[in-house]
Every structure is written in C-alpha cells, then in structure tokens.
Design a protein around this motif. Sequence first.
Motif, PDB file in Angstrom:
ATOM      1  N   MET A  87       0.775  -1.335  -0.074  1.00  0.00           N
ATOM      2  CA  MET A  87       0.151  -0.102  -0.077  1.00  0.00           C
ATOM      3  C   MET A  87       0.785   1.228   0.085  1.00  0.00           C
ATOM      4  SD  MET A  87      -3.135   0.563   2.451  1.00  0.00           S
ATOM      5  CE  MET A  87      -4.034   2.096   2.723  1.00  0.00           C
ATOM      6  N   PHE A  89       0.468   4.734   1.430  1.00  0.00           N
ATOM      7  CA  PHE A  89      -0.180   5.136   2.322  1.00  0.00           C
ATOM      8  C   PHE A  89      -0.906   6.637   2.223  1.00  0.00           C
ATOM      9  CE2 PHE A  89       1.636   1.522   4.188  1.00  0.00           C
ATOM     10  CZ  PHE A  89       0.750   1.151   5.108  1.00  0.00           C
ATOM     11  N   GLU A  91      -0.929   9.106   4.158  1.00  0.00           N
ATOM     12  CA  GLU A  91       0.209   9.943   4.700  1.00  0.00           C
ATOM     13  C   GLU A  91       1.399   9.417   4.446  1.00  0.00           C
ATOM     14  OE1 GLU A  91      -0.406  12.852   6.316  1.00  0.00           O
ATOM     15  OE2 GLU A  91      -2.677  12.838   6.388  1.00  0.00           O
ATOM     16  N   THR A  92       2.528  10.094   4.016  1.00  0.00           N
ATOM     17  CA  THR A  92       3.627   9.372   3.882  1.00  0.00           C
ATOM     18  C   THR A  92       4.218   8.300   4.734  1.00  0.00           C
ATOM     19  OG1 THR A  92       6.007   9.535   2.886  1.00  0.00           O
ATOM     20  CG2 THR A  92       5.012  11.029   4.588  1.00  0.00           C
ATOM     21  N   ALA A  93       4.759   6.925   4.462  1.00  0.00           N
ATOM     22  CA  ALA A  93       5.324   6.388   5.283  1.00  0.00           C
ATOM     23  C   ALA A  93       6.600   6.017   5.115  1.00  0.00           C
ATOM     24  CB  ALA A  93       4.210   4.949   5.178  1.00  0.00           C
ATOM     25  N   LEU A  94       7.107   6.744   4.011  1.00  0.00           N
ATOM     26  CA  LEU A  94       8.599   6.663   3.975  1.00  0.00           C
ATOM     27  C   LEU A  94       9.411   6.745   5.383  1.00  0.00           C
ATOM     28  CD1 LEU A  94       9.458   8.829   1.026  1.00  0.00           C
ATOM     29  CD2 LEU A  94       9.429   6.532   0.975  1.00  0.00           C
ATOM     30  N   TRP A  95      10.230   6.056   5.862  1.00  0.00           N
ATOM     31  CA  TRP A  95      10.921   6.117   7.014  1.00  0.00           C
ATOM     32  C   TRP A  95      12.004   7.112   7.361  1.00  0.00           C
ATOM     33  CZ3 TRP A  95      11.314   1.179   4.859  1.00  0.00           C
ATOM     34  CH2 TRP A  95      10.070   0.049   5.295  1.00  0.00           C
ATOM     35  N   PRO A  96      11.669   8.232   8.002  1.00  0.00           N
ATOM     36  CA  PRO A  96      12.597   9.448   7.931  1.00  0.00           C
ATOM     37  C   PRO A  96      13.962   9.206   8.360  1.00  0.00           C
ATOM     38  CG  PRO A  96      10.712   9.499   9.688  1.00  0.00           C
ATOM     39  CD  PRO A  96      10.297   8.191   9.049  1.00  0.00           C
ATOM     40  N   GLY A 141      12.775  13.818   4.734  1.00  0.00           N
ATOM     41  CA  GLY A 141      12.131  15.168   5.410  1.00  0.00           C
ATOM     42  C   GLY A 141      12.938  16.168   4.287  1.00  0.00           C
ATOM     43  N   LEU A 143      12.673  16.065   0.627  1.00  0.00           N
ATOM     44  CA  LEU A 143      11.819  15.855  -0.541  1.00  0.00           C
ATOM     45  C   LEU A 143      10.555  16.582  -0.355  1.00  0.00           C
ATOM     46  CD1 LEU A 143      12.420  12.209  -1.050  1.00  0.00           C
ATOM     47  CD2 LEU A 143      14.132  13.779  -1.643  1.00  0.00           C
ATOM     48  N   SER A 144      10.347  17.064  -1.600  1.00  0.00           N
ATOM     49  CA  SER A 144       8.993  17.837  -1.760  1.00  0.00           C
ATOM     50  C   SER A 144       7.869  16.615  -1.742  1.00  0.00           C
ATOM     51  CB  SER A 144       8.867  18.516  -3.049  1.00  0.00           C
ATOM     52  OG  SER A 144       9.060  17.674  -4.113  1.00  0.00           O
ATOM     53  N   MET A 147       8.012  14.191  -4.904  1.00  0.00           N
ATOM     54  CA  MET A 147       9.143  13.448  -4.980  1.00  0.00           C
ATOM     55  C   MET A 147       8.882  12.221  -3.751  1.00  0.00           C
ATOM     56  SD  MET A 147      12.038  16.563  -4.760  1.00  0.00           S
ATOM     57  CE  MET A 147      13.474  15.822  -5.338  1.00  0.00           C
ATOM     58  N   ARG A 150       6.893   9.889  -5.373  1.00  0.00           N
ATOM     59  CA  ARG A 150       7.502   8.908  -6.397  1.00  0.00           C
ATOM     60  C   ARG A 150       8.492   7.883  -5.679  1.00  0.00           C
ATOM     61  NH1 ARG A 150      10.133  12.997  -9.723  1.00  0.00           N
ATOM     62  NH2 ARG A 150       9.254  14.652  -8.457  1.00  0.00           N
ATOM     63  N   GLN A 155       9.830   2.457  -3.873  1.00  0.00           N
ATOM     64  CA  GLN A 155      10.053   1.277  -2.999  1.00  0.00           C
ATOM     65  C   GLN A 155       8.908   0.264  -2.962  1.00  0.00           C
ATOM     66  OE1 GLN A 155       8.131   2.847   0.720  1.00  0.00           O
ATOM     67  NE2 GLN A 155       9.983   2.336   1.949  1.00  0.00           N
ATOM     68  N   ALA A 156       7.895   0.537  -3.479  1.00  0.00           N
ATOM     69  CA  ALA A 156       6.750  -0.610  -3.744  1.00  0.00           C
ATOM     70  C   ALA A 156       7.233  -1.326  -5.008  1.00  0.00           C
ATOM     71  CB  ALA A 156       5.425   0.118  -3.861  1.00  0.00           C
TER      72      ALA A 156
ATOM     73  N   ARG B  15      11.994  20.954  -6.250  1.00  0.00           N
ATOM     74  CA  ARG B  15      13.313  20.950  -5.341  1.00  0.00           C
ATOM     75  C   ARG B  15      13.264  20.486  -4.139  1.00  0.00           C
ATOM     76  NH1 ARG B  15      12.730  25.624  -7.201  1.00  0.00           N
ATOM     77  NH2 ARG B  15      13.113  26.062  -9.352  1.00  0.00           N
ATOM     78  N   VAL B  17      12.915  20.580  -0.342  1.00  0.00           N
ATOM     79  CA  VAL B  17      12.635  21.737   0.531  1.00  0.00           C
ATOM     80  C   VAL B  17      14.092  22.565   1.180  1.00  0.00           C
ATOM     81  CG1 VAL B  17      11.396  22.545   2.576  1.00  0.00           C
ATOM     82  CG2 VAL B  17      10.818  20.208   1.330  1.00  0.00           C
ATOM     83  N   HIS B 171       4.323   2.695   9.731  1.00  0.00           N
ATOM     84  CA  HIS B 171       5.617   2.475   9.552  1.00  0.00           C
ATOM     85  C   HIS B 171       5.941   0.790   9.777  1.00  0.00           C
ATOM     86  CE1 HIS B 171       7.148   6.372   9.039  1.00  0.00           C
ATOM     87  NE2 HIS B 171       7.022   6.700  10.181  1.00  0.00           N
ATOM     88  N   ARG B 273      18.076  19.032   8.312  1.00  0.00           N
ATOM     89  CA  ARG B 273      17.046  20.094   8.103  1.00  0.00           C
ATOM     90  C   ARG B 273      17.540  21.363   7.994  1.00  0.00           C
ATOM     91  NH1 ARG B 273      11.584  17.443  10.384  1.00  0.00           N
ATOM     92  NH2 ARG B 273      12.042  15.500   9.755  1.00  0.00           N
TER      93      ARG B 273
END
Lengths: 268, 273
Positions: A87, A89, A91-96, A141, A143-144, A147, A150, A155-156, B15, B17, B171, B273
């Motif tokens: 899936m 998600f 809300e983004t679920a990429l691991w920060p 964190g 990325l826009s 991005m 994408r 990842q999927a 770009r 952030v 997660h 950041r």
Amino acid sequence: MNTAALKGELTVKGLRKWYHRRDQAPVHVLEDCSFRIEPGKLTVVMGTSGCGKSTLAYILCGYIGPDEGQVLMDGQPVKEPGSDRIMVFQETALWPWMTVMENVVFGPLAKSRAGRDEATRKALELLRKFGLSEFKDKYPGQLSGGMKRRAELAQALINSPKLMVLDEPFRGLDVMTRELMQEYYIKLFEETRLTTVFITSELEEAIFLADRILIMGGTPSRIVRSLEVDLPRPRTFDVLATERYLEIKKEALEVLYGESMQQQTMAC
Amino acid sequence: MKAAEEGMKASIADRPVKRNRRLPKMNWRGALAVAAFFLAWHFLVLLKAPGFREIASPIEVLNTFLTQYIGNPKYWNSWVASFKRVIYGFVLAQVLGIPLGLLLGTRETFHNLVYPVIEILRPIPPLAWVPISILFWPTTELSIIFITFIGAFFIIVINVHDAVRNIKKEHYWLALSLGANGGQVFRRIMIPSVIPSIAVGMTLGMAVTWNVVIAAEMIAGDNGLGRLTWEGYVSHTVTVVIIGMISIGLAGYLSTIGVDYLEKKMMPWRGTR
Ligand SMILES: Nc1ncnc2c1ncn2[C@@H]1O[C@H](COP(=O)(O)OP(=O)(O)OP(=O)(O)O)[C@@H](O)[C@H]1O
Ligand SMILES: [Mg+2]
C-alpha cells in the motif's frame, strides 16, 4: 488452474467492520462490501471523506481484519500483511531515518532475495526512472511532496508486488504537480499493468485513471455502484474532452449526487 | 517509457525543501548580557544594596578562585567526583531504562504487570529516596549514584514507553508488506522511531541528574561540587559558595553540550534540516 490468470485477483465477500473504542459505542464503518478486483486492471474506489476508504484498503492488504467477511487474493484468504500486496499510504510512510536509497532497497534486502549490490543496482534504475537519482542520499524530510510519492512508488515497485493499493496518493499536492503525477502514473500503470486499487475522492482523476470505478456510499458504507470506464488506453488528458468521458462523468455524478443528498437528509 | 522519464525529469521542477544552514556565529547580545550581569552584580555589592551586604563581588570571587582554587587538586577532585556520579547514574538509567521502556511498550502482559508499579514510584521525587537509599546501600557513594540514577531512570522509561506506543502503524505495516521479519522490524523500524524520544529523555535526564547530584551531595556527600558549595556556606565563605555555583553551572552546561553532540550522532536525518 490457469496460473497466468492468477495475478493479484481479489475477491471480497461480505466485509463488515466496526471500530471498537474504549468507553464509546463502536463505529460501524463497512457494511456488506462485496466486489472483485480484476487482475491487471486499475480499479478506483471513490467515496466521501471519512466513509471508510482507508479502512477498506487496510483490510485488503491484511493490516487489519474485518469483523465479518473475507478477502481472497488469488483464491487464498488474506489474513496478515504479505509481500505480494503493498500500500502507498495516504500520509507518507517513508521512514524518515533512512535515506531515499535505504528506503527503496529495504524490501529486497529484507527478503534477502538479492544481495546488496543487486538491490542497489535495481533501486538506482528505478530511482532514475522516477527522476530521483540525484536525491538518493537525501532523507525523506528533504523531499517535496511529489518526490516523496515517487520514492514510495519506487519502494513498492522494486518488490514486484502482485497488488498495489494507493490511498489518495495525490491528495495534498498542488494542481500542477498533481496533474503531472497523474500523467506519469498512468504511463507507469499502462506499462506495468499491475493490479491496482486506487483510492481517490476526485471524480476527474478517477475517470482518467480507472478501468472501473467502485463508488462507496451510505452509513455504514457499502459499494453502491460499479462503473466501467471503457475509455481507450493509452490515455492522455485528451480523453477529458471526449463524449464518452462526459457520459461517464454524468452517470457518476448522478450516483454521487444521490449519495450526498442522502447524507444531507440524514444529517438534518 | 523513456519519453516519460525525460518528461518527468524536465517537467516536475520540484526541488528539495530548502532549509537555512545556521552558521555558528558569535552571539553579541548574549555576550553583552553576560557582561551586564557581572557589572550589575559588582555595583550592587559595591553600593551595599539590600541583600547584597554579605555577597562577595565578582572581583573577590575571581581573586579567590585564581589564588586558592585553580591550582588546588581538592577543587578539581570535586569536579571529578560530581561528574563521575552524574555519568554513572545517567548511563545506568539509559542502559536499564531504554530496554524497560521498550518492553513496557511492546509486551501487553508485562505492561499490565509492571506499569502500575512504575506509576506509583515515578512521582516520588529523587531526593525523597535519600534516607532509604542511605540505609540500603553500603556506601554513601553508592547511595548518591542510586539517587542520581532514579532521577533520570523514570524519565527515560516513560519517554521510550510513550514513543513505542505512538509509532505510526503505517511504519510497521510498510515494513511487513516489504517482507521484513520481527527482528528486522525491531532493529530498523522500532529502534529508530524511538530515538528522538530517547534524545528528549536524555536531555531532560541530564538536567535532572545534575539537580539531584548537587542536592544529594549537600545532604549526604563528603566531596563533590555540591559539597564544596555547602561547605562554603557552613564556613561563611561566600566566595566559595559562588565558585561552587558557577562551577555547577559550567558542569551542567558542558554536559548539555555532550548530550547534544550525542543526539546529533544518533539522528543524522535530523541534522540535514
Ligand atoms: N482507529 C480508529 N478508531 C476508531 N475510529 C476510526 C479509526 N480509524 C478510522 N475511524 C473512523 O472510521 C471512519 C472511516 O475512516 P477512514 O479513515 O477509513 O475513512 P476515509 O474514507 O479513508 O477518510 P479520509 O477521506 O479522511 O481519508 C471515520 O469515521 C473514522 O473516524
Ligand atoms: Mg483515508
């Protein structure tokens, strides 16, 4: 059995779902949802905000169980998360804490099907395809929104799942980015023909992408209508100007309008 | 597909952030304020303002420090003694508290069994542990370390516990969908998710540890910076009291710098950041 036909086919039978909360009455979210997701097709699920789209998606992927009913994937009951379904998600679920690259190679390395070199090579290829190769060592964190989406697709896809569920993937993107993502995504789908459930609340997006649209409605929600979208593929935004598109749109609007009328009267 | 790739690259001009990089700059306002503070102190003492009759001026303090303390091994031993206690207590709190927090957050039965005990013990201020601790531990040193440990322990346990319970379900789900097993989920998802809370727990814990060590030394210790300050008071040497206080302030400040450094190392994704 014909194995070629078994590729991410979902049969959903009589799903009912309540959320049980402590000290409060249970919320009845889904009622008697039954439908089929055809393999190699893009099925859009539409519904108003809060009607239970995400809940349905979680059940399809095996993240949560229904109170009643069953989901069969290629004939096998879905009971838990599995690497043949994935899936993207809402809300983004990429691991920060992982870089884009680490996020993408997680799947292949977790399953240890491939060595790190092989996984990295494959990931680079995908990231290049998604226009992200320069950002492979950045953290999510940085990325826009577009991005991130994408990166999640990469990842999927690197895991070659049989079924992909996208939960309002383009919600919250600005109009320009959204249109570009739609255009890009439809090319991707037409290339891979990966069985897909795509959740959205935007009608234009739904018709533009879908082979079939399932409309959710009622409280608790069920599937109130299934619309075939027989617009020719490959599609470009030009289809939005065709007669057939307008017909489908009109039909869908009638259903949606009827639904929202019902909700209004219920609320009064 | 090639065309789509090119189109994608060219058209989506998004770009990353942008974030400002902060260069370490001399904080002139801060330096000015510190200077003003010492000047005000000096003149208030000089003018014998109410309350300041017994206070030593900064010049006197500096004088005493340079003549009697800077080369005095006993003074530097106080630093070492206090730092040792802080580090022992602090490290022990992390080493025991982090796993306990993880267990409490993940094992339902264990949580139901142990959490109530923690809820009862947690509100007891560390200093209220002093008498019991002195009776229990064979040496004063051990009892001071124990009290220090208590100060940081509950903070880290609660922080880690809450963090584990608040990890986004997505997660976990994503990792499972990508084929991860239990061990991988633990190492690659759960641990990194709680690191920010461990960092918060460490910052708070370090502050509390210094509080507790100084107070415990005043009550029960026979050396350390807290003791030094207290002895200055008992012997009516105000300069010593002030030297003690400034030393404690500096020691706390140095510890914070250490913890901040550690936190940056623990969270490389935050530094960008
Ligand atoms: N964990 C939960 N506990 C209790 N109620 C929940 C929970 N998750 C969702 N709900 C409720 O169930 C209903 C359906 O939620 P769900 O997120 O599936 O809807 P949705 O169609 O995806 O909404 P949105 O358009 O906001 O994404 C909502 O009324 C929501 O408040
Ligand atoms: Mg949702």
